[in-house]
Motif scaffolding. Structure first.
Motif, short mmCIF file in Angstrom:
data_model
loop_
_atom_site.label_atom_id
_atom_site.label_comp_id
_atom_site.label_asym_id
_atom_site.label_seq_id
_atom_site.Cartn_x
_atom_site.Cartn_y
_atom_site.Cartn_z
N THR A 6 0.81 -1.22 0.00
CA THR A 6 0.00 0.00 0.00
C THR A 6 0.84 1.27 0.00
OG1 THR A 6 -0.10 0.16 2.43
CG2 THR A 6 -1.74 -1.26 1.34
N LEU A 7 2.16 1.13 0.04
CA LEU A 7 3.02 2.30 0.22
C LEU A 7 2.98 3.28 -0.95
CD1 LEU A 7 6.19 0.57 1.75
CD2 LEU A 7 4.67 2.20 2.90
N TRP A 8 2.56 2.85 -2.12
CA TRP A 8 2.59 3.71 -3.31
C TRP A 8 1.19 4.06 -3.80
CZ3 TRP A 8 5.43 -0.58 -2.28
CH2 TRP A 8 6.79 -0.34 -1.98
N GLY A 9 0.19 3.86 -2.97
CA GLY A 9 -1.17 4.25 -3.31
C GLY A 9 -1.95 3.13 -3.96
N PRO A 10 -3.26 3.31 -4.04
CA PRO A 10 -4.14 2.24 -4.55
C PRO A 10 -3.91 1.88 -6.01
CG PRO A 10 -5.37 4.29 -4.15
CD PRO A 10 -4.03 4.47 -3.55
N ASP A 11 -3.52 2.85 -6.84
CA ASP A 11 -3.31 2.54 -8.26
C ASP A 11 -2.13 1.61 -8.48
OD1 ASP A 11 -5.45 4.14 -8.88
OD2 ASP A 11 -4.22 5.87 -9.47
N ALA A 12 -1.17 1.65 -7.57
CA ALA A 12 0.04 0.81 -7.72
C ALA A 12 -0.05 -0.50 -6.96
CB ALA A 12 1.26 1.60 -7.24
N GLU A 13 -1.10 -0.66 -6.17
CA GLU A 13 -1.13 -1.77 -5.22
C GLU A 13 -1.09 -3.14 -5.89
OE1 GLU A 13 -3.71 -3.16 -1.30
OE2 GLU A 13 -3.89 -1.11 -2.09
N SER A 14 -1.82 -3.33 -6.97
CA SER A 14 -1.85 -4.66 -7.59
C SER A 14 -0.49 -5.07 -8.12
CB SER A 14 -2.89 -4.70 -8.72
OG SER A 14 -2.56 -3.76 -9.73
N GLU A 15 0.25 -4.13 -8.68
CA GLU A 15 1.59 -4.42 -9.19
C GLU A 15 2.58 -4.59 -8.04
OE1 GLU A 15 4.56 -5.02 -12.15
OE2 GLU A 15 2.39 -4.78 -12.41
N SER A 16 2.49 -3.71 -7.05
CA SER A 16 3.42 -3.76 -5.93
C SER A 16 3.30 -5.08 -5.16
CB SER A 16 3.17 -2.59 -4.98
OG SER A 16 3.29 -1.36 -5.65
N ARG A 17 2.10 -5.60 -5.08
CA ARG A 17 1.86 -6.83 -4.31
C ARG A 17 2.69 -8.00 -4.83
NH1 ARG A 17 -3.27 -6.92 -4.86
NH2 ARG A 17 -3.69 -5.60 -3.06
N ALA A 73 12.86 2.57 -4.51
CA ALA A 73 11.46 2.28 -4.21
C ALA A 73 10.85 3.39 -3.34
CB ALA A 73 11.35 0.92 -3.50
N ILE A 74 11.61 3.87 -2.37
CA ILE A 74 11.11 4.93 -1.49
C ILE A 74 11.00 6.25 -2.25
CG2 ILE A 74 11.60 6.28 0.60
CD1 ILE A 74 12.99 3.69 1.67
N ALA A 75 11.94 6.51 -3.15
CA ALA A 75 11.85 7.72 -3.98
C ALA A 75 10.57 7.69 -4.82
CB ALA A 75 13.07 7.82 -4.88
N GLY A 76 10.18 6.51 -5.27
CA GLY A 76 8.92 6.40 -6.00
C GLY A 76 7.75 6.90 -5.19
N ARG A 77 7.75 6.57 -3.91
CA ARG A 77 6.68 7.07 -3.02
C ARG A 77 6.73 8.59 -2.93
NH1 ARG A 77 3.56 5.59 1.62
NH2 ARG A 77 3.63 7.16 3.30
N LEU A 78 7.92 9.16 -2.81
CA LEU A 78 8.05 10.62 -2.71
C LEU A 78 7.65 11.32 -4.00
CD1 LEU A 78 11.45 10.82 -0.78
CD2 LEU A 78 9.14 11.08 0.16
N LEU A 79 7.90 10.67 -5.14
CA LEU A 79 7.56 11.27 -6.43
C LEU A 79 6.12 11.00 -6.84
CD1 LEU A 79 10.66 11.62 -6.57
CD2 LEU A 79 10.54 10.93 -8.97
N GLY A 80 5.45 10.11 -6.12
CA GLY A 80 4.05 9.82 -6.41
C GLY A 80 3.85 8.90 -7.60
N ILE A 81 4.81 8.01 -7.84
CA ILE A 81 4.68 7.07 -8.96
C ILE A 81 4.87 5.63 -8.47
CG2 ILE A 81 5.31 8.66 -10.82
CD1 ILE A 81 7.89 6.23 -9.54
N ASN A 82 4.51 4.70 -9.31
CA ASN A 82 4.69 3.28 -9.03
C ASN A 82 6.09 2.88 -9.50
OD1 ASN A 82 4.72 0.49 -8.93
ND2 ASN A 82 2.98 0.20 -10.31
N PRO A 83 7.00 2.51 -8.60
CA PRO A 83 8.37 2.21 -9.02
C PRO A 83 8.56 0.81 -9.57
CG PRO A 83 8.20 2.03 -6.64
CD PRO A 83 6.85 2.48 -7.12
N PHE A 84 7.48 0.06 -9.75
CA PHE A 84 7.63 -1.34 -10.15
C PHE A 84 7.06 -1.67 -11.52
CE2 PHE A 84 7.30 -1.24 -5.46
CZ PHE A 84 8.64 -1.54 -5.20
#
Length: 539
Positions: free
Chosen positions: A40-51, A341-352
């Motif tokens: 959940t760290l990168w928001g709902p739009d990224a959650e399925s990929e991040s999982r 990965a953490i920078a992705g959270r700061l930039l508001g994008i899905n890093p994966f």
């Protein structure tokens, strides 16, 4: 070299800007949540990929059982007189093993190219002593499949049981796994499917070729395990939080380029690996960090960062802020993965994800379905050994020299933009092409990247299409003196390489980016002519 992982920000202003971000990351328990694979760290739009992409945080533990398997296979092969390792892989399947083996000082022949000359050189080695590692997550990577077919045919033609010399690394359930087992290949290693390619350094993709080549892969994992304790901590002393926060703070004030250089760390080729990690993870939705790998600290005027540091310059309006990281390779891999990965959270994008990588592949495949060469438009200009093919409407009338062409092309770049040099050549025999990066950077004042095609398509290619849209793209292609057929396929390597260049150029042009392709009808002479013309460019 210290066994501790550390990050130093040699710029008080950036450190002050990064501190509130670090404090927030600590308060939000980002490090421990990331280690626990919290999608959940990168928001709902990224959650399925991040999982399905977070198992890299514990690879120092989960990959340890591979060590014995790899060492046993290496011993078997050595007993048969097989001690030359060739790796066929692209992007994350080749960049990390190349860094690992180069740093350890053990030989590894890396095939991440479609250049017929470079593949022919690998074939010219002693096949009686050769094992090829075919690495592909999906199993459908066209370059790697071509290498497998070519080597399989070469082994057979030389009276060698091809199946006994092919080792495969792939994801479980991939078409390559099934086909390899059916073909009876020597060994099939399956990697953790919940790790993306650019985060796969400590999976079978990094460990199998490195271990077969003779690297102490157990030591590599142990170094990562020591670093993991630091990187999982919700603490203001966590170096990954500081590295990510420095990138995030710099980006917030308008910096979008990260310059990578080594100051003598002993880690060979690390900027090339980090380049893919950062570009493919952050370059999307019109934002991101563009990594610029340079030849050394002198290329960007780094201050002394210490003999075992990998400094990172963050370009900003008021100048560059220097950051350095230190520590052993296994720990550095994990540090930079956490920070990205953490920078992705700061930039508001899905890093994966990598939503723009497939476009160039599709364009190349469409070109392979039609005859190339005869239908291609005539060059706009021919100067000596160089044919000029511009894309877009930027090409001016009346130009007659390469210098005039290059000056006009570079003039299309915005002030804060960048120039990407893309060389679809032999990175061994045509290595002098790499001098174009610093030469063009000096005369243009632009941040200038350099990538070997098609390798960069699996790396910075994502940023080119998905990141900040302020790049201009110089492609360099070359005549193929002696082509190689791809067994079972209706094309040669030369045709494939040409299609990849044209396909990517087409996609970039569709994004509204200026593209200039310079085709060298004589590679050696053309590179000399091009290098001379670059020295006379004005902007």
């Amino acid at each position: 070299m210290s066994t501790e992982i550390a990050v130093t920000i040699v710029h008080s202003g950036l450190a002050e800007e990064a501190k509130p971000l670090v404090d927030n990351l600590v308060a939000e328990q980002v490090a421990s949540k990331l280690t626990a694979k919290d999608a959940t760290l990168w928001g709902p739009d990224a959650e399925s990929e991040s999982r399905i992409r977070l198992s890299w945080t514990t690879l120092h533990e989960s990959s340890m059982p591979l060590v014995g398997e790899i060492e046993a296979l290496a011993a078997e092969l050595a007993g048969e007189g097989v001690d030359r390792v060739v790796l066929a892989g692209m992007g994350g399947s080749s960049l990390a093993p190349e860094v690992i083996t180069a740093t350890a000082g053990v030989p590894l022949v890396v095939l991440d190219t479609t250049d017929a000359g470079q593949v022919a050189d690998a074939l010219a080695g002693d096949l009686s002593r050769t094992v090829i590692v075919v690495s592909s997550k999906s199993g459908g990577t066209v370059e790697t499949d071509s290498h497998r077919r070519i080597f399989e045919a070469a082994f057979t033609a030389n009276g060698i049981d091809a199946a006994s010399r092919i080792v495969v690394v792939t994801d479980p359930g991939s078409p390559l796994e099934a086909a390899s087992k059916e073909a009876g290949y020597r060994k099939v290693f399956t990697a953790d499917p919940h790790v993306g390619g650019r985060y796969s350094a400590l999976t079978a993709f990094g460990l199998v070729p490195a271990g077969l080549a003779g690297v102490d892969i157990q030591g590599l994992l142990q170094d990562a395990a020591r670093a993991a304790v630091q990187l999982a901590a919700d603490s203001a002393d966590n170096p990954a939080l500081w590295l990510a926060a420095a990138w995030g703070a710099a980006h917030a004030r308008g910096a979008e380029k990260v310059v990578l250089a080594d100051t003598g760390s002993g880690i060979k080729g690390f900027p090339d690996w980090a380049e893919q990690l950062i570009a493919e993870s952050t370059g999307k939705q019109g934002t991101g960090l563009l990594p610029v790998a340079v030849e050394g600290p002198d290329a960007v005027g780094f201050a002394d960062a210490g003999s075992d540091a990998t400094p990172v310059a963050i370009g900003a309006a008021e100048g560059a802020a220097q950051i350095s990281t230190t520590g052993p390779l296994g720990g550095q891999f994990l540090l930079w993965e956490y920070a990205t990965a953490i920078a992705g959270r700061l930039l508001g994008i899905n890093p994966f994800d990598q939503p723009d990588v497939e476009a160039a592949k599709v364009a190349a495949r469409s070109l392979l379905d039609k005859p190339l060469g005869g239908e291609e438009a005539a060059p706009a200009l021919v100067v000596g050994s160089v044919e000029v093919y511009p894309s877009g409407d930027w090409f001016p009338r009346g130009v007659s020299t390469l210098t005039e062409v290059l000056s006009a092309f570079i003039g299309t770049a915005p002030e804060a933009g960048y120039l990407a040099v893309q060389a679809y050549l032999d990175r061994l025999d045509d290595a002098s092409a790499a001098v174009l990066r610093p030469a063009l950077g000096r005369v243009t004042g632009l941040q200038t990247t350099f990538g070997w095609g098609p390798r960069f398509l699996h790396s910075t290619g994502q940023y080119h299409k998905g990141g900040h849209q302020n790049g201009v793209f110089l492609q360099v292609t070359g005549a193929v003196e002696q082509d190689l057929a791809v067994p079972g396929r209706p094309y040669t390597l030369g045709v494939l390489q040409h299609a990849q260049a044209l396909g990517d150029g087409q996609v970039l042009a569709e994004h509204g980016r200026p593209v200039l392709r310079l085709h060298l009808t004589d590679r050696a002479a053309g590179l000399v002519e091009l290098t001379k013309a670059v020295q006379e460019v004005t902007r």
